[in-house]
Design an enzyme around this catalytic site. Structure first.
Site, short mmCIF file in Angstrom:
data_model
loop_
_atom_site.label_atom_id
_atom_site.label_comp_id
_atom_site.label_asym_id
_atom_site.label_seq_id
_atom_site.Cartn_x
_atom_site.Cartn_y
_atom_site.Cartn_z
N VAL A 2 0.85 -1.19 0.00
CA VAL A 2 0.00 0.00 0.00
C VAL A 2 0.88 1.24 0.00
O VAL A 2 1.89 1.31 0.70
CB VAL A 2 -0.94 0.01 1.24
CG1 VAL A 2 -1.71 1.32 1.30
CG2 VAL A 2 -1.91 -1.16 1.19
N LYS A 3 0.48 2.19 -0.81
CA LYS A 3 1.19 3.47 -0.87
C LYS A 3 0.27 4.55 -0.34
O LYS A 3 -0.88 4.67 -0.78
CB LYS A 3 1.58 3.76 -2.32
CG LYS A 3 2.10 5.17 -2.57
CD LYS A 3 2.49 5.31 -4.02
CE LYS A 3 2.78 6.75 -4.39
NZ LYS A 3 3.23 6.90 -5.77
#
Ligand code: R5P
Length: 254
Positions: free
Chosen positions: A171-172
């Site tokens: 996840v960014k």
């Protein structure tokens, strides 16, 4: 986790350190010729030796990056909007078949939690994960933040957790106060975006704070390619993220 999936993730997050410097140059997919990326090939070439991976779109990959290059690719596979329209109205824009053909190491999708298109972007994530799992392709979910949303731990924690629950392998998100709460609530590795260009010293501190509070790396764009010294900046970011030098030490490189 199957071999192909594990192998691809280890290209993005090298096992030697468990941390990653990702270079993001996908901004043109909704911003057009972003400052510093007017000729993406020329911008990117001197930076590649210092990046663990490169995040970009299919068009720029094919036209601007030599196919003999060994840099792991994170391919943006959503879009369909521009800065002139409702940004959250994204859809999938690249088939998994083409992502495999391009030999990429991960595919990236934005989700817009809390927006009018929340459901559409979350269902797109779930569908992309289904396609990715079939071929061992990790999905990186980007938690996009609308202008009206607050970038705090409560909101970003919600976005990251939902992304992980729907199957994203990485996840960014954005750095925020109490960032460890975001990481603690997210069962997959978290990387941070750099955001708008800020002072180099501040950007190095941002990277250091994120790693100290549990991020596995940065997926940084403008704070590298819009710097007056992009090569010096990515080298300094690498020193902070991979060598765990202090921001002060790394800043001396510049
Ligand atoms: C935004 O949607 C894109 O994925 C960018 O690649 C991302 O925001 C990272 O770039 P920057 O460090 O310039 O924010």
């Amino acid at each position: 986790m199957d071999w192909g999936m594990q192998n691809r993730i280890s290209r993005i997050i090298p096992r030697e350190t468990g941390r990653a410097v990702m270079l993001a140059v996908d901004h043109g997919y909704f911003q057009g010729p972003t400052t510093g990326l007017e000729r993406p090939g020329e911008t990117v070439a001197p930076l590649l030796p210092y990046a663990d991976s490169l995040m970009l779109t299919r068009g720029v990959l094919r036209q601007c990056v030599d196919a003999t290059n060994r840099i792991p690719i994170v391919l943006r596979v959503t879009g369909g909007t521009s800065i002139l329209s409702e940004l959250s109205n994204e859809d999938l824009t690249v088939s998994m078949e083409d992502a495999v053909r391009l030999n990429v190491s991960a595919v990236a999708i934005s989700i817009f939690v809390g927006s009018v298109n929340e459901r559409q972007t979350l269902v797109n994530l779930a569908k992309l994960v289904d396609e990715g799992e079939k071929v061992g392709m990790p999905v990186l979910a980007v938690t996009a933040v609308g202008r009206e949303m607050t970038r705090d731990a409560r909101y970003l924690g919600l976005c990251c957790r939902i992304a992980a629950e729907l199957g994203a392998r990485i996840v960014k998100t954005y750095y925020c106060d109490d960032f460890e709460e975001v990481v603690n609530g997210c069962p997959v590795p978290v990387v941070i975006a750099g955001g708008k260009k800020i002072d180099e010293r501040a950007a190095l501190e941002l990277a250091d704070n994120a790693i100290s509070r549990g991020a596995v790396g940065v997926d940084m764009g403008r704070n590298i390619f819009q710097s007056a010294n992009p090569v010096g900046m990515i080298r300094a970011v690498k020193q902070v993220v991979q060598d765990r030098k202090s921001p002060t030490e790394a800043f001396c490189l510049l």
